[in-house]
Design a protein around this motif. Structure first.
Motif, PDB file in Angstrom:
ATOM      1  N   GLY A 162       0.786  -1.317  -0.052  1.00  0.00           N
ATOM      2  CA  GLY A 162      -0.047   0.026  -0.023  1.00  0.00           C
ATOM      3  C   GLY A 162       0.793   1.313  -0.119  1.00  0.00           C
ATOM      4  O   GLY A 162       0.566   2.308  -0.771  1.00  0.00           O
ATOM      5  N   LEU A 163       2.121   1.047   0.764  1.00  0.00           N
ATOM      6  CA  LEU A 163       2.919   2.417   0.945  1.00  0.00           C
ATOM      7  C   LEU A 163       3.469   2.717  -0.509  1.00  0.00           C
ATOM      8  O   LEU A 163       3.949   3.669  -1.013  1.00  0.00           O
ATOM      9  CB  LEU A 163       4.112   2.237   1.972  1.00  0.00           C
ATOM     10  N   ALA A 164       4.019   1.573  -1.112  1.00  0.00           N
ATOM     11  CA  ALA A 164       4.728   1.506  -2.372  1.00  0.00           C
ATOM     12  C   ALA A 164       3.789   1.999  -3.285  1.00  0.00           C
ATOM     13  O   ALA A 164       4.173   2.631  -4.392  1.00  0.00           O
ATOM     14  CB  ALA A 164       5.130   0.093  -2.684  1.00  0.00           C
ATOM     15  N   SER A 165       2.480   1.780  -3.286  1.00  0.00           N
ATOM     16  CA  SER A 165       1.530   2.069  -4.170  1.00  0.00           C
ATOM     17  C   SER A 165       1.190   3.733  -4.392  1.00  0.00           C
ATOM     18  O   SER A 165       0.843   4.249  -5.240  1.00  0.00           O
ATOM     19  CB  SER A 165       0.218   1.472  -4.186  1.00  0.00           C
ATOM     20  N   ILE A 166       1.436   4.234  -3.149  1.00  0.00           N
ATOM     21  CA  ILE A 166       1.435   5.673  -2.912  1.00  0.00           C
ATOM     22  C   ILE A 166       2.529   6.363  -3.953  1.00  0.00           C
ATOM     23  O   ILE A 166       2.381   7.173  -4.672  1.00  0.00           O
ATOM     24  CB  ILE A 166       1.717   6.486  -1.598  1.00  0.00           C
ATOM     25  N   TYR A 167       3.711   5.743  -3.742  1.00  0.00           N
ATOM     26  CA  TYR A 167       4.975   6.213  -4.867  1.00  0.00           C
ATOM     27  C   TYR A 167       4.193   5.795  -6.202  1.00  0.00           C
ATOM     28  O   TYR A 167       4.401   6.410  -7.332  1.00  0.00           O
ATOM     29  CB  TYR A 167       6.153   5.481  -4.445  1.00  0.00           C
ATOM     30  N   GLY A 168       3.589   4.635  -6.381  1.00  0.00           N
ATOM     31  CA  GLY A 168       3.176   4.226  -7.917  1.00  0.00           C
ATOM     32  C   GLY A 168       2.208   5.419  -8.325  1.00  0.00           C
ATOM     33  O   GLY A 168       2.425   5.603  -9.753  1.00  0.00           O
ATOM     34  N   GLY A 169       1.409   5.647  -7.699  1.00  0.00           N
ATOM     35  CA  GLY A 169       0.282   6.543  -8.013  1.00  0.00           C
ATOM     36  C   GLY A 169       1.001   7.787  -8.160  1.00  0.00           C
ATOM     37  O   GLY A 169       0.582   8.756  -9.158  1.00  0.00           O
ATOM     38  N   PHE A 170       2.000   8.204  -7.361  1.00  0.00           N
ATOM     39  CA  PHE A 170       2.791   9.706  -7.630  1.00  0.00           C
ATOM     40  C   PHE A 170       3.635   9.561  -8.880  1.00  0.00           C
ATOM     41  O   PHE A 170       3.586  10.696  -9.489  1.00  0.00           O
ATOM     42  CB  PHE A 170       3.625   9.754  -6.583  1.00  0.00           C
ATOM     43  N   PHE A 171       4.242   8.697  -9.249  1.00  0.00           N
ATOM     44  CA  PHE A 171       5.478   8.631 -10.090  1.00  0.00           C
ATOM     45  C   PHE A 171       5.054   7.583 -11.332  1.00  0.00           C
ATOM     46  O   PHE A 171       5.433   7.807 -12.423  1.00  0.00           O
ATOM     47  CB  PHE A 171       6.634   8.861  -9.840  1.00  0.00           C
ATOM     48  N   THR A 172       5.003   6.616 -10.914  1.00  0.00           N
ATOM     49  CA  THR A 172       4.778   5.170 -11.749  1.00  0.00           C
ATOM     50  C   THR A 172       5.920   4.320 -12.218  1.00  0.00           C
ATOM     51  O   THR A 172       6.253   3.353 -12.185  1.00  0.00           O
ATOM     52  CB  THR A 172       3.707   5.468 -13.092  1.00  0.00           C
ATOM     53  N   ALA A 173       6.985   5.420 -12.535  1.00  0.00           N
ATOM     54  CA  ALA A 173       8.151   4.680 -12.960  1.00  0.00           C
ATOM     55  C   ALA A 173       8.976   3.994 -12.042  1.00  0.00           C
ATOM     56  O   ALA A 173       8.985   4.632 -10.947  1.00  0.00           O
ATOM     57  CB  ALA A 173       8.826   5.804 -13.792  1.00  0.00           C
ATOM     58  N   ALA A 174       9.285   2.771 -12.448  1.00  0.00           N
ATOM     59  CA  ALA A 174      10.221   2.121 -11.304  1.00  0.00           C
ATOM     60  C   ALA A 174       9.376   1.426 -10.216  1.00  0.00           C
ATOM     61  O   ALA A 174       9.830   0.948  -9.480  1.00  0.00           O
ATOM     62  CB  ALA A 174      11.240   2.794 -10.434  1.00  0.00           C
ATOM     63  N   GLN A 175       8.007   1.573 -10.386  1.00  0.00           N
ATOM     64  CA  GLN A 175       7.194   0.889  -9.142  1.00  0.00           C
ATOM     65  C   GLN A 175       7.201  -0.690  -9.308  1.00  0.00           C
ATOM     66  O   GLN A 175       7.122  -1.363  -8.390  1.00  0.00           O
ATOM     67  CB  GLN A 175       5.584   1.353  -9.378  1.00  0.00           C
ATOM     68  N   GLY A 176       7.340  -1.051 -10.597  1.00  0.00           N
ATOM     69  CA  GLY A 176       7.391  -2.480 -10.807  1.00  0.00           C
ATOM     70  C   GLY A 176       8.559  -3.119 -10.077  1.00  0.00           C
ATOM     71  O   GLY A 176       8.653  -4.314  -9.541  1.00  0.00           O
ATOM     72  N   ILE A 177       9.834  -2.501  -9.925  1.00  0.00           N
ATOM     73  CA  ILE A 177      11.090  -2.877  -9.237  1.00  0.00           C
ATOM     74  C   ILE A 177      10.696  -3.076  -7.618  1.00  0.00           C
ATOM     75  O   ILE A 177      10.909  -3.988  -7.158  1.00  0.00           O
ATOM     76  CB  ILE A 177      12.056  -2.126  -9.528  1.00  0.00           C
ATOM     77  N   LEU A 178      10.049  -2.041  -7.350  1.00  0.00           N
ATOM     78  CA  LEU A 178       9.610  -2.119  -5.795  1.00  0.00           C
ATOM     79  C   LEU A 178       8.531  -3.200  -5.459  1.00  0.00           C
ATOM     80  O   LEU A 178       8.648  -4.034  -4.621  1.00  0.00           O
ATOM     81  CB  LEU A 178       8.770  -0.697  -5.330  1.00  0.00           C
ATOM     82  N   TYR A 179       7.637  -3.475  -6.312  1.00  0.00           N
ATOM     83  CA  TYR A 179       6.546  -4.412  -6.231  1.00  0.00           C
ATOM     84  C   TYR A 179       7.383  -5.706  -6.088  1.00  0.00           C
ATOM     85  O   TYR A 179       6.935  -6.763  -5.416  1.00  0.00           O
ATOM     86  CB  TYR A 179       5.595  -4.303  -7.442  1.00  0.00           C
ATOM     87  N   MET A 180       8.315  -5.936  -7.120  1.00  0.00           N
ATOM     88  CA  MET A 180       8.993  -7.240  -7.362  1.00  0.00           C
ATOM     89  C   MET A 180       9.622  -7.412  -6.027  1.00  0.00           C
ATOM     90  O   MET A 180       9.663  -8.634  -5.541  1.00  0.00           O
ATOM     91  CB  MET A 180       9.905  -7.414  -8.523  1.00  0.00           C
ATOM     92  N   ALA A 181      10.213  -6.637  -5.631  1.00  0.00           N
ATOM     93  CA  ALA A 181      11.222  -6.714  -4.209  1.00  0.00           C
ATOM     94  C   ALA A 181      10.401  -7.191  -3.120  1.00  0.00           C
ATOM     95  O   ALA A 181      10.575  -7.731  -2.229  1.00  0.00           O
ATOM     96  CB  ALA A 181      11.871  -5.449  -4.065  1.00  0.00           C
ATOM     97  N   ILE A 182       9.276  -6.250  -2.766  1.00  0.00           N
ATOM     98  CA  ILE A 182       8.375  -6.415  -1.789  1.00  0.00           C
ATOM     99  C   ILE A 182       7.516  -7.598  -1.857  1.00  0.00           C
ATOM    100  O   ILE A 182       7.494  -8.491  -0.556  1.00  0.00           O
ATOM    101  CB  ILE A 182       7.244  -5.501  -1.820  1.00  0.00           C
ATOM    102  N   LEU A 183       7.102  -8.172  -2.890  1.00  0.00           N
ATOM    103  CA  LEU A 183       6.263  -9.354  -3.142  1.00  0.00           C
ATOM    104  C   LEU A 183       7.094 -10.755  -2.946  1.00  0.00           C
ATOM    105  O   LEU A 183       6.859 -11.577  -2.109  1.00  0.00           O
ATOM    106  CB  LEU A 183       5.668  -9.509  -4.459  1.00  0.00           C
ATOM    107  N   SER A 184       8.325 -10.553  -3.530  1.00  0.00           N
ATOM    108  CA  SER A 184       9.294 -11.869  -3.408  1.00  0.00           C
ATOM    109  C   SER A 184       9.803 -11.975  -2.030  1.00  0.00           C
ATOM    110  O   SER A 184       9.805 -13.112  -1.449  1.00  0.00           O
ATOM    111  CB  SER A 184      10.382 -11.492  -4.325  1.00  0.00           C
ATOM    112  N   VAL A 185      10.030 -10.994  -1.363  1.00  0.00           N
ATOM    113  CA  VAL A 185      10.642 -11.212   0.062  1.00  0.00           C
ATOM    114  C   VAL A 185       9.287 -11.300   0.932  1.00  0.00           C
ATOM    115  O   VAL A 185       9.602 -12.082   2.041  1.00  0.00           O
ATOM    116  CB  VAL A 185      11.344  -9.637   0.528  1.00  0.00           C
TER     117      VAL A 185
END
Length: 273
Positions: A162-185
């Motif tokens: 949810g916190l990473a998605s605030i960034y995703g809605g704010f900028f979108t670029a590089a959100q996928g890298i954040l998501y992959m890291a959070i989801l895998s860990v």
């Protein structure tokens, strides 16, 4: 926008769509083209995000079977992602352009560290979960079924997403890298195994952010460059669909290497671009 720039944007969007389906951050290809065409950062982000919805539509279509298998477990994650994305997109409408220069490099560095250390972090988490399962064994024997709970429903995963998605809605670029890291860990699963859910969450982020931008455009006159949006949409839809099929064939080690390369390139682009 001149014809050469239009062709460049279409090609960049196609490649970006494929990168988004595999690892994320494809917008770091399209945003520079839009800004080179003379668009202010805020206008470029709104234009790009609205078009990039189609990238995630293509990627989700490519992963439809994998997403369908997990769909019953994704409601809490989807709600947190939706709320975060809408909050972030509203922030963009009010934020100064300089804010992006501070936030983006920090989050890319965090994601990069998480991706590189993901195997070790996953091992540590699994050992901790095994100890907790042993300690809770008497309760489980009496009829509890908490051990069957999907990792995608864990609060420890839902909140960071949810916190990473605030960034995703704010900028979108590089959100996928954040998501992959959070989801895998957070799930203890391989990068390739969480990529389908990453794409589903990216679709929610992009669609909700685009909805906010469209309302802002028609109600308050927030500018969107529609020719650019159309070119990004066409290219990223094609790239997203075929990129999803390519990503399924990548071994986890190669996928991690691609993420690291893209993350470093994204970081360099933000710091020295």
């Amino acid at each position: 926008m001149d014809p050469i720039t239009m062709v460049l944007l279409l090609v960049a969007a196609t490649v970006a769509g494929a990168i988004n389906a595999a690892v994320g951050s494809g917008s770091l290809l399209t945003l520079p083209v839009l800004m080179a065409a003379g668009l202010p950062p805020g206008v470029a982000v709104r234009t790009n995000t609205t078009g990039m919805v189609f990238s995630t539509v293509g990627a989700v279509a490519g992963y439809r079977k994998e997403i369908q298998a997990e769909r019953p477990n994704l409601r809490p994650l989807s709600i947190a992602t939706l709320i975060g994305a809408m909050s972030g997109s509203l922030l963009l409408l009010k934020a100064s352009p300089g804010t992006l220069d501070v936030v983006v490099p920090i989050l890319i560095c965090v994601a990069l560290v998480m991706v590189v250390s993901q195997p070790r972090l996953t091992k540590t988490l699994k050992e901790r979960q095994a100890r907790r399962a042993e300690a809770a064994a008497p309760d489980s024997a009496s009829g509890g079924n908490a051990g069957n709970k999907s990792p995608y429903r864990r609060p420890a995963l839902v909140l960071p997403m949810g916190l990473a998605s605030i960034y995703g809605g704010f900028f979108t670029a590089a959100q996928g890298i954040l998501y992959m890291a959070i989801l895998s860990v957070g799930t203890g699963r391989k990068l390739g195994d969480v990529n389908a859910v990453k794409n589903q969450m990216s679709l929610i982020v992009n669609a909700s952010a685009a909805a906010v931008y469209l309302v802002a455009h028609f109600v308050w006159g927030a500018e969107i460059f529609w020719i650019g949006t159309a070119l990004v949409a066409i290219g990223s839809l094609i790239g997203g669909y075929f990129g999803a099929h390519l990503a399924k064939r990548l071994p986890d080690a190669i996928l991690r290497g691609v993420i690291v390369v893209v993350a470093i390139a994204a970081l360099a682009r933000q710091l020295w671009g």
